[in-house]
Design a protein around this motif. Structure first.
Motif, PDB file in Angstrom:
ATOM      1  N   ASN A   5       0.828  -1.197   0.000  1.00  0.00           N
ATOM      2  CA  ASN A   5       0.000   0.000   0.000  1.00  0.00           C
ATOM      3  C   ASN A   5       0.872   1.261   0.000  1.00  0.00           C
TER       4      ASN A   5
ATOM      5  N   ASP B  92      -9.346  -2.646  -5.571  1.00  0.00           N
ATOM      6  CA  ASP B  92      -8.010  -2.728  -5.000  1.00  0.00           C
ATOM      7  C   ASP B  92      -7.194  -1.487  -5.380  1.00  0.00           C
TER       8      ASP B  92
ATOM      9  N   GLN C 130      -8.377   1.577  -3.484  1.00  0.00           N
ATOM     10  CA  GLN C 130      -7.956   1.532  -2.081  1.00  0.00           C
ATOM     11  C   GLN C 130      -6.491   1.951  -1.936  1.00  0.00           C
ATOM     12  N   LYS C 131      -5.644   1.448  -2.801  1.00  0.00           N
ATOM     13  CA  LYS C 131      -4.229   1.831  -2.760  1.00  0.00           C
ATOM     14  C   LYS C 131      -4.058   3.321  -3.058  1.00  0.00           C
TER      15      LYS C 131
END
Ligand code: TRP
Length: 337
Positions: A4, A312, A315-316
């Motif tokens: 992340n 995904d 979110q990153k």
């Protein structure tokens, strides 16, 4: 990128594309193909600029489908979610949040001087909305949010990139070092692929003349037909020359697709007719796009996978964006506990 966080050693590149129509040969050679080859070398962030696309009126259902298709086209072109962060701009609220703060540090005079604003205002005289003028400030937010080092853009976006730099410098001077001042990256090859019907104009995915463009997801027959119909010039010589914009464009396309220098292409087709050459270019493009089209269809049959990759990516991106946004909010004096 599995983590992340971004690898601090690598430079960050970021770019976006508006989801209208489909990815054309021009977008592919001028942008997406370069992104694909850069993704292993840089920490890469590629997004679908769906909020930017709302500055023009869209039919909602069609727009939603177009944006989804674009994501599948990213994947089909080899953008790799294990290497690059890929997402929809509208899924990361930090973009518009930063935009507001940047708005308060951008002058109306600067925004209204932008060439694209003036062009689009003339073209959509019945819908000169606030978003049209604010478009480059959202783009500045996109870029500055991630502390981007390099921003690959077409020549038509260079002025917006310069505005983003101006805003960053002004903000840093006023509030102390906050944003990385990004550099533009205008690729040398394939930067300007022109319309097949008007080779003096850039190939545009919003062109209403279907024969002017080819898409990465067109089938072979369509692609070859469009090239057969491509506008050429007077004379018969196959060479790059100012008075031969049509043939020059076709040579540039063939050169970029085949990875051969322009001079080699001129040699290869010396003495041949325009007709033969147009078919050869069409077939080369069709051969290049065939596996992309096949991959595209495979991804479109698996919406759950697209949803997973997009979630995904968002979110990153949000995690990274939040770091900058927090800093910015603090600098401008917003209360935080
Ligand atoms: N305005 C760009 C275009 O139309 C797309 C875009 C939006 C973009 N945000 C960006 C490109 C940030 C680079 C960086 O081509």
């Amino acid at each position: 990128m599995a983590e992340n966080t971004l690898n601090e050693q690598k430079k960050i590149i970021l770019s976006g594309i508006q989801p209208t129509g489909t990815i054309t040969l021009g977008n592919y050679l001028g942008a997406v193909k370069n992104w694909q080859s850069m993704q292993s070398q840089f920490d890469s962030i590629f997004f679908i600029a769906d909020l930017h696309a709302l500055t023009v009126r869209r039919e909602p259902a069609e727009f939603r489908q177009t944006a989804l298709n674009f994501f599948a086209q990213f994947l089909a072109c080899g953008l790799d979610p294990n290497q690059a962060i890929m997402y929809f701009q509208s899924h990361v609220h930090q973009h518009t949040e930063l935009q507001w703060i940047l708005n308060c540090n951008t002058y109306v005079g600067e925004a209204s001087r932008m060439t694209q604003f003036k062009d689009k205002s003339a073209k959509h005289a019945d819908n000169i909305n606030m978003g049209l003028m604010d478009y480059p400030v959202l783009m500045a937010a996109d870029i500055l949010l991630f502390q981007s080092d390099l921003v690959p853009v077409g020549i038509d976006q260079k002025q917006h990139l310069e505005l983003a730099r101006d805003i960053a410098i002004r903000f840093n001077n006023r509030y102390g070092d906050t944003f990385k001042v990004p550099d533009g990256y205008i690729p040398k090859t394939g930067a300007k692929i022109c319309s097949l019907q008007d080779p003096t104009a850039k190939m545009s995915k919003s062109d209403t003349d279907q024969n002017a463009t080819v898409s990465i997801i067109d089938d072979e027959a369509t692609i070859v037909r469009r090239f057969k119909r491509a506008v050429t010039d007077s004379g018969s010589e196959i060479c790059v020359r100012e008075d031969k914009p049509g043939i020059t464009n076709l040579i540039n396309i063939y050169s970029a697709i085949e990875g051969k220098p322009v001079e080699a292409v001129e040699k290869e087709f010396a003495g041949q007719g325009y007709g033969t050459f147009k078919i050869a270019v069409g077939e080369a493009v069709a051969a290049k796009f065939k596996p992309i089209r096949e991959e595209y269809m495979r991804y479109m049959a698996d919406k759950a996978y697209i949803a997973e990759v997009a979630a995904d990516g968002a979110q990153k991106a949000a995690g990274l964006a939040e770091r900058t946004l927090k800093k910015v909010k603090k600098k401008v004096g917003l209360v935080s506990f």
